[in-house]
Write an enzyme that holds these catalytic residues in place. Sequence first.
Site, short mmCIF file in Angstrom:
data_model
loop_
_atom_site.label_atom_id
_atom_site.label_comp_id
_atom_site.label_asym_id
_atom_site.label_seq_id
_atom_site.Cartn_x
_atom_site.Cartn_y
_atom_site.Cartn_z
N GLU A 84 54.75 3.61 12.82
CA GLU A 84 53.53 3.04 12.20
C GLU A 84 53.87 2.37 10.87
OE1 GLU A 84 50.12 5.69 12.21
OE2 GLU A 84 49.18 4.51 10.61
N LYS A 279 45.61 13.87 10.55
CA LYS A 279 46.51 12.94 11.25
C LYS A 279 47.36 12.21 10.23
CE LYS A 279 47.65 8.84 13.28
NZ LYS A 279 48.26 7.69 12.61
N ASP A 295 61.25 19.86 16.21
CA ASP A 295 60.31 19.73 17.32
C ASP A 295 58.93 19.37 16.77
OD1 ASP A 295 58.52 20.17 19.39
OD2 ASP A 295 59.52 21.98 20.11
N HIS A 392 47.26 -1.49 4.60
CA HIS A 392 47.71 -1.29 5.98
C HIS A 392 47.99 -2.64 6.64
CE1 HIS A 392 48.11 0.82 9.75
NE2 HIS A 392 47.38 -0.14 10.31
C1 MEV Z 1 46.41 6.24 9.58
O1 MEV Z 1 47.52 6.45 10.42
C2 MEV Z 1 46.12 7.47 8.76
C3 MEV Z 1 44.83 7.41 7.94
O2 MEV Z 1 43.72 7.12 8.79
C4 MEV Z 1 44.68 8.77 7.31
C5 MEV Z 1 43.34 8.98 6.62
O3 MEV Z 1 42.33 8.37 6.99
O4 MEV Z 1 43.33 9.85 5.73
C6 MEV Z 1 44.90 6.32 6.91
#
Ligand code: MEV
Length: 447
Positions: A84, A279, A295, A392
């Site tokens: 990513e 995530k 792992d 991003h």
């Molecule tokens: C993207 O991979 C992760 C985010 O969505 C985490 C978040 O929203 O805190 C930017």
Amino acid sequence: MPTIKGFSKLSKEAKIEWIISNYFNGDENAIDFLKSYWHDDISVQKLHDEFIENTITNFYLPFGIAPNFNIDGKNYCIPMAIEESSVVAAAAKGANFWLDRGGFKTTIIATEKIGHVHFIWNGSDHSKLFNFVNAIKPKFYSETNAITRNMQLRGGGILDIELIDKTRDEPGYFQLKATFDTCDSMGANFINSVLEEFSKILKNEIELTTLLNEDEKDLQIIMCILSNYTPNCIVRAEVSAPIDTLGEGEMSGEEFVEKFCRAVRIAEIEPYRATTHNKGIMNGIDSVVIATGNDFRAVEACAHSFAARNGKYGSLTHSETKDGIFRFWIEVPLSLGTVGGLTGLHPMVKFALKMLGNPNAQDLMKIASVVGLSQNFSALRSLVTSGIQKGHMKMHLLNILNQLEATESEKTEIVNYFKDKIVSHSAAVEIFCKIRGIEIPKVVAKS
Ligand code: MEV
């Protein structure tokens, strides 16, 4: 499409031939394509071939570096393997931010691993089973000595063995729950081997015991397996700074911290947000876990179980303000190893561990948790200020341009063009077409 029996018995060349003739119409270019990902050094390729069954080629992931992490006063360049685009950039940004503010502080809270022999026993007097297991407990230690000796020499081994009555949840269901210290190894093979030995001891001893009558000697082993849920193998990482030093652009430190803490609070109480929030944390943790040959599925499964330990899924990070100080921390279970598994085999893993100064398992827990915290800090910092897409999409721009097959000079021109503009997929396609002098497609396939 055809199926095949005995695929694993074929040679690597024969496997490729079968795949290409059955799934790629015998296209010779597809064979060349697969082989172009083979390592030039035959011995390195053989190593990769033998990691798993049915290897036909390698699958690349970028291996990036996040420098400037100060952890407990020591500086690290952290290796991260991830696809990513913005993850390494976000981790590095967080590292730089905290480098000037005292860095990250960590504490290992516990390092205990767990495994179970799951079995069924239908006797009515449960106390008799407890008495039997207590009586044979020393045998679980002595008769597994051949497996545990080395681990004991390294300072680890079996910590405790306990019988758990689960008959309220499932008729006849009991567990022999064992806890372990596996030192610098993740310990899965060690734990599973010991547990399988425990099951044999249980079966043998129940035949011999006088504590149970013949009707009570029917014990059925269901399975022996470690648990990837390790709530007692846990690390804490923390950052803190005076609130008034945390202003962001137009925002005062107080405003920024108020919004930031509100964002953390939302992740603590709202599972929809918590999932995305966590995530992001795992973006950082997983990429270190992968780069160091650990792992990541086990780490993921454990982190999310832990996030739901109170019966409701919530944030792995927390924040508070007290006496003018902002504090932000993570507590996360991480069962990692720096010996065993791939750690001494995979050339890139060896390189990554060397770059980290050959850490022990506890050091690696600290490092991975810090990257998770840094990732989450950068994500929340963007989310409550500029929004996430600005950074991003800047990072994603090269992916869009690569998909359009832009030349190096087109890429340079377009990256320059977006220096002071917001990147969107359609804006990137538009400027690309303009520079190429081609018509802008009406519908553009998104990347
Ligand atoms: C993207 O991979 C992760 C985010 O969505 C985490 C978040 O929203 O805190 C930017």
